[in-house]
Design an enzyme around this catalytic site. Structure first.
Site, PDB file in Angstrom:
ATOM      1  N   HIS A 122       0.872   1.108  -2.438  1.00  0.00           N
ATOM      2  CA  HIS A 122       0.536   1.482  -1.059  1.00  0.00           C
ATOM      3  C   HIS A 122       1.599   1.074  -0.033  1.00  0.00           C
ATOM      4  O   HIS A 122       2.184   0.007  -0.113  1.00  0.00           O
ATOM      5  CB  HIS A 122      -0.812   0.866  -0.661  1.00  0.00           C
ATOM      6  CG  HIS A 122      -0.771  -0.640  -0.619  1.00  0.00           C
ATOM      7  ND1 HIS A 122      -0.440  -1.339   0.517  1.00  0.00           N
ATOM      8  CD2 HIS A 122      -0.987  -1.561  -1.578  1.00  0.00           C
ATOM      9  CE1 HIS A 122      -0.472  -2.634   0.263  1.00  0.00           C
ATOM     10  NE2 HIS A 122      -0.793  -2.798  -0.998  1.00  0.00           N
ATOM     11  N   ASP A 123       1.858   1.959   0.887  1.00  0.00           N
ATOM     12  CA  ASP A 123       2.700   1.720   2.066  1.00  0.00           C
ATOM     13  C   ASP A 123       4.182   1.499   1.757  1.00  0.00           C
ATOM     14  O   ASP A 123       4.923   1.017   2.625  1.00  0.00           O
ATOM     15  CB  ASP A 123       2.160   0.530   2.892  1.00  0.00           C
ATOM     16  CG  ASP A 123       0.720   0.755   3.321  1.00  0.00           C
ATOM     17  OD1 ASP A 123       0.475   1.769   3.997  1.00  0.00           O
ATOM     18  OD2 ASP A 123      -0.164  -0.053   2.959  1.00  0.00           O
TER      19      ASP A 123
END
Ligand SMILES: CC(C)(COP(=O)(O)OP(=O)(O)OC[C@H]1O[C@@H](n2cnc3c(N)ncnc32)[C@H](O)[C@@H]1OP(=O)(O)O)[C@@H](O)C(=O)NCCC(=O)NCCS
Length: 211
Positions: A135-136
């Site tokens: 994620h991210d």
């Protein structure tokens, strides 16, 4: 002539060709500046000339299949100054991207790559088999993630950085532009631009860079 034109008669090109065939995409051939020394065909497709010949194929979708990040970036720049207009993107059908993370044009994602959520991959990124981008994460243009690389959450990989096979990067770490991370490294702290870091935990390697 429409179809995909590959730049670079490399191992990466021979890995990408079966994926293109499986997807039913036409491949025109390969351009490589070493064409005079190469066989007439590589991976079952003709070697047609050098990078400067891209202008002869104005309708082709180009794909830079050059492993080292910096060399790939140079090849793309040269092709664009010779008239390259459109770039193909190749995503193996086994890639998992359930959150529809954006993948920039010219990028190549091989078998078993996983993008979990809210990650962004730039242009001309290469992610080899089994890469995990969580994620991210932000992966810059021309970055290369070799087989088995794992990026923890919110890792940032700079433009044209190169991460060797099975390197792991701690969440939140920044890998600088044009940096190299060696095979098997566990990266716990930021890696400065252009430097080579190796080992567990990763430390700077003073010697040269030859991924
Ligand atoms: C890190 C790397 C770029 C260094 O390459 P290099 O500059 O040619 O380095 P050398 O092989 O000359 O080794 C220099 C020193 O670093 C050490 N070293 C090299 N790679 C290392 C690694 N991944 N982890 C730990 N130490 C490493 C060597 O043992 C050597 O140590 P010494 O000086 O004490 O003998 C390279 O080894 C690497 O990991 N490349 C990634 C390859 C890859 O994943 N390719 C995927 C495409 S298929």
């Amino acid at each position: 002539m429409t179809g995909v034109l590959i730049l670079g008669a490399s191992g990466l090109a021979r890995e990408v060709l079966p994926v293109l065939r499986e997807q039913g995409r036409d491949v025109l051939g390969i351009l490589d500046d070493r064409h005079a020394e190469l066989p007439r065909t590589v991976g079952g497709v003709p070697v047609l000339g050098g990078i400067a010949d891209v202008g002869l194929y104005p309708d082709a979708e180009l794909l830079a299949c050059v492993g080292p990040s910096g060399v790939r970036s140079d090849v793309v720049a040269r092709a664009e100054s010779a008239g390259a207009r459109q770039w193909a993107t190749v995503v193996d059908p086994s890639v998992r991207n359930p959150g529809d993370c954006p993948v920039g044009q010219g990028s190549i994602l091989l078998a078993g790559v996983t993008l979990t959520a809210d990650a962004v991959l730039g242009e001309h990124v290469v992610a080899m088999p089994g890469v995990t981008v969580t994620h991210d994460c932000l992966v810059g243009d021309f970055a290369t993630l070799a087989a088995g690389v794992s990026l923890g959450g919110a890792v940032r990989v700079g433009r044209a950085a190169y991460l060797g096979m099975n390197a792991s990067v701690r969440p939140g770490v920044v890998i600088g532009a044009h940096a190299t991370v060696g095979m098997g490294a566990a990266v716990l702290t930021d890696v400065p631009s252009t430097k080579t870091w190796v080992g567990v935990p990763a430390r700077q390697l003073k010697a040269g860079v030859r991924p």
